[in-house]
Each structure stands twice: as structure tokens, then as C-alpha cells.
Design a protein around this motif. Structure first.
Motif, mmCIF file in Angstrom:
data_model
loop_
_atom_site.group_PDB
_atom_site.id
_atom_site.type_symbol
_atom_site.label_atom_id
_atom_site.label_comp_id
_atom_site.label_asym_id
_atom_site.label_seq_id
_atom_site.Cartn_x
_atom_site.Cartn_y
_atom_site.Cartn_z
ATOM 1 N N VAL A 8 0.846 -1.204 0.000
ATOM 2 C CA VAL A 8 0.000 0.000 0.000
ATOM 3 C C VAL A 8 0.880 1.251 0.000
ATOM 4 C CG1 VAL A 8 -1.719 1.322 1.305
ATOM 5 C CG2 VAL A 8 -1.946 -1.171 1.096
ATOM 6 N N GLN A 9 1.879 1.289 0.863
ATOM 7 C CA GLN A 9 2.766 2.449 0.929
ATOM 8 C C GLN A 9 3.566 2.603 -0.362
ATOM 9 O OE1 GLN A 9 2.814 4.866 3.423
ATOM 10 N NE2 GLN A 9 3.931 5.896 1.778
ATOM 11 N N TYR A 10 3.965 1.500 -0.971
ATOM 12 C CA TYR A 10 4.703 1.549 -2.234
ATOM 13 C C TYR A 10 3.844 2.203 -3.324
ATOM 14 C CZ TYR A 10 7.469 0.065 -6.240
ATOM 15 O OH TYR A 10 8.219 0.041 -7.387
ATOM 16 N N ILE A 11 2.577 1.818 -3.408
ATOM 17 C CA ILE A 11 1.675 2.407 -4.402
ATOM 18 C C ILE A 11 1.493 3.900 -4.127
ATOM 19 C CG2 ILE A 11 -0.683 2.398 -5.332
ATOM 20 C CD1 ILE A 11 1.061 0.015 -6.239
ATOM 21 N N ASN A 20 -1.379 15.018 -3.833
ATOM 22 C CA ASN A 20 -1.387 14.522 -2.461
ATOM 23 C C ASN A 20 -2.121 13.175 -2.435
ATOM 24 O OD1 ASN A 20 -1.242 14.272 0.306
ATOM 25 N ND2 ASN A 20 -2.978 15.627 0.669
ATOM 26 N N ILE A 21 -1.383 12.094 -2.284
ATOM 27 C CA ILE A 21 -1.949 10.743 -2.321
ATOM 28 C C ILE A 21 -2.184 10.256 -0.894
ATOM 29 C CG2 ILE A 21 -1.610 8.369 -3.102
ATOM 30 C CD1 ILE A 21 -1.841 10.384 -5.407
ATOM 31 N N ALA A 22 -3.363 9.706 -0.666
ATOM 32 C CA ALA A 22 -3.722 9.173 0.650
ATOM 33 C C ALA A 22 -4.557 7.913 0.452
ATOM 34 C CB ALA A 22 -4.515 10.202 1.448
ATOM 35 N N THR A 23 -4.621 7.097 1.483
ATOM 36 C CA THR A 23 -5.462 5.902 1.447
ATOM 37 C C THR A 23 -6.377 5.891 2.654
ATOM 38 O OG1 THR A 23 -3.835 4.553 2.636
ATOM 39 C CG2 THR A 23 -3.752 4.497 0.219
ATOM 40 N N ARG A 24 -7.427 5.122 2.516
ATOM 41 C CA ARG A 24 -8.362 4.922 3.618
ATOM 42 C C ARG A 24 -8.753 3.456 3.617
ATOM 43 N NH1 ARG A 24 -14.294 7.654 4.323
ATOM 44 N NH2 ARG A 24 -14.779 6.629 6.275
ATOM 45 N N LYS A 25 -8.612 2.832 4.762
ATOM 46 C CA LYS A 25 -8.946 1.417 4.875
ATOM 47 C C LYS A 25 -10.452 1.246 4.785
ATOM 48 C CE LYS A 25 -7.666 -2.735 7.161
ATOM 49 N NZ LYS A 25 -6.497 -3.386 7.648
ATOM 50 N N ASP A 29 -9.472 -3.700 2.754
ATOM 51 C CA ASP A 29 -8.513 -3.229 1.763
ATOM 52 C C ASP A 29 -8.549 -1.702 1.743
ATOM 53 O OD1 ASP A 29 -6.895 -5.313 0.458
ATOM 54 O OD2 ASP A 29 -8.835 -6.220 0.016
ATOM 55 N N TYR A 30 -8.117 -1.076 0.649
ATOM 56 C CA TYR A 30 -7.903 0.365 0.676
ATOM 57 C C TYR A 30 -8.481 1.079 -0.538
ATOM 58 C CZ TYR A 30 -4.661 -0.862 4.337
ATOM 59 O OH TYR A 30 -4.120 -1.354 5.492
ATOM 60 N N CYS A 31 -9.072 2.238 -0.267
ATOM 61 C CA CYS A 31 -9.435 3.186 -1.311
ATOM 62 C C CYS A 31 -8.275 4.176 -1.375
ATOM 63 C CB CYS A 31 -10.738 3.903 -0.948
ATOM 64 S SG CYS A 31 -11.306 5.021 -2.243
ATOM 65 N N ILE A 32 -7.893 4.587 -2.591
ATOM 66 C CA ILE A 32 -6.770 5.506 -2.754
ATOM 67 C C ILE A 32 -7.275 6.809 -3.367
ATOM 68 C CG2 ILE A 32 -6.065 4.425 -4.934
ATOM 69 C CD1 ILE A 32 -3.112 5.023 -4.032
ATOM 70 N N TYR A 33 -6.773 7.932 -2.848
ATOM 71 C CA TYR A 33 -7.234 9.269 -3.199
ATOM 72 C C TYR A 33 -6.071 10.116 -3.705
ATOM 73 C CZ TYR A 33 -11.095 8.033 -0.052
ATOM 74 O OH TYR A 33 -12.154 7.413 0.559
ATOM 75 N N PHE A 47 -3.436 -3.233 -7.728
ATOM 76 C CA PHE A 47 -3.748 -1.816 -7.870
ATOM 77 C C PHE A 47 -4.756 -1.647 -8.995
ATOM 78 C CE2 PHE A 47 -2.019 2.518 -9.347
ATOM 79 C CZ PHE A 47 -2.880 3.211 -8.512
ATOM 80 N N TYR A 48 -5.880 -1.005 -8.688
ATOM 81 C CA TYR A 48 -6.985 -0.833 -9.620
ATOM 82 C C TYR A 48 -7.333 0.650 -9.709
ATOM 83 C CZ TYR A 48 -7.537 -5.795 -8.660
ATOM 84 O OH TYR A 48 -7.315 -7.143 -8.519
ATOM 85 N N ILE A 49 -7.532 1.129 -10.935
ATOM 86 C CA ILE A 49 -7.889 2.530 -11.156
ATOM 87 C C ILE A 49 -9.256 2.593 -11.829
ATOM 88 C CG2 ILE A 49 -7.294 4.606 -12.478
ATOM 89 C CD1 ILE A 49 -4.400 4.040 -11.979
#
Length: 108
Positions: A8-11, A20-25, A29-33, A47-49
Motif C-alpha cells: 500500500v505504501q509503495y503504491i 497529495n496521495i492518501a489511502t483509507r482502509k 482493503d484500501y481506497c486511494i485518493y 492496484f486498480y484505477i
């Protein structure tokens, strides 16, 4: 199977050039912003976009698959090691996604 925190941190680091990239559990799993806009998911160390027509020509391999059972297909991004490629893909995707709907506070 939940994603590994190192993955997750690598992505997050790889996408960093887009903003500004952030994630939320969410649900294990995680949503990425990017700059507060949700643009993808990190599920089972994948990793899915969110798909957009603007990002499609940038993809090295168009691979559509759902990130989890019951989800709509997303672009599955296999090549996560190219920082510039991911940053541009995220930037173009976010420019072509609608703004998130504002959250309304519920009165108690």
C-alpha cells in the motif's frame, strides 16, 4: 486477503507525482485518493484505477477486472514500478473523474 501495508505504501509513493496521495482502509482493503478525490482501490496486493476514456490510451495493457467480488471492473495496473507512468495515469484519471459529492452532516 487484505493488502500488505508495505505494498500500500509503495503504491502511494509511486503515485506521489500526481498530487497529495492518501489511502483509507475500507472493508479490509484500501481506497486511494489524489487531492481528496477517490480514483482507485488497492485490493489483495493489486492496484486498480477507475476507468476513464482519457486514461485508456496511456495504459500499457488494458486489463479490466473487478477489484473484489461484486465490484464494477476497473483498470488493473500490473506495472507499478514506473513512478512517472503511474503519476501521469493518476493525474489524467483524476482530471476526468467527477468531483466527490459533499458529505452532509446528519442532525441528531
Amino acid at each position: 486477503m487484505a493488502s500488505n501495508l508495505d505494498f500500500v505504501q509503495y503504491i502511494v509513493d509511486q503515485c506521489g507525482g500526481a498530487g497529495n496521495i492518501a489511502t483509507r482502509k475500507m472493508f479490509g482493503d484500501y481506497c486511494i485518493y489524489c487531492n481528496g478525490k477517490p480514483f482507485g482501490l488497492i485490493c489483495d496486493n493489486g492496484f486498480y484505477i477507475k476507468p476513464t476514456e482519457a486514461a485508456r490510451p496511456l495504459l500499457r495493457n488494458v486489463d479490466m477486472r473487478p477489484p473484489y467480488d461484486g465490484a464494477k471492473p476497473h483498470f488493473y495496473i500490473e506495472d507499478v514500478d514506473d513512478h512517472d507512468y503511474l503519476a501521469e495515469l493518476v493525474r489524467i484519471t483524476c482530471l476526468n473523474l467527477p468531483e466527490p459529492k459533499p458529505k452532509h452532516n446528519k442532525k441528531k
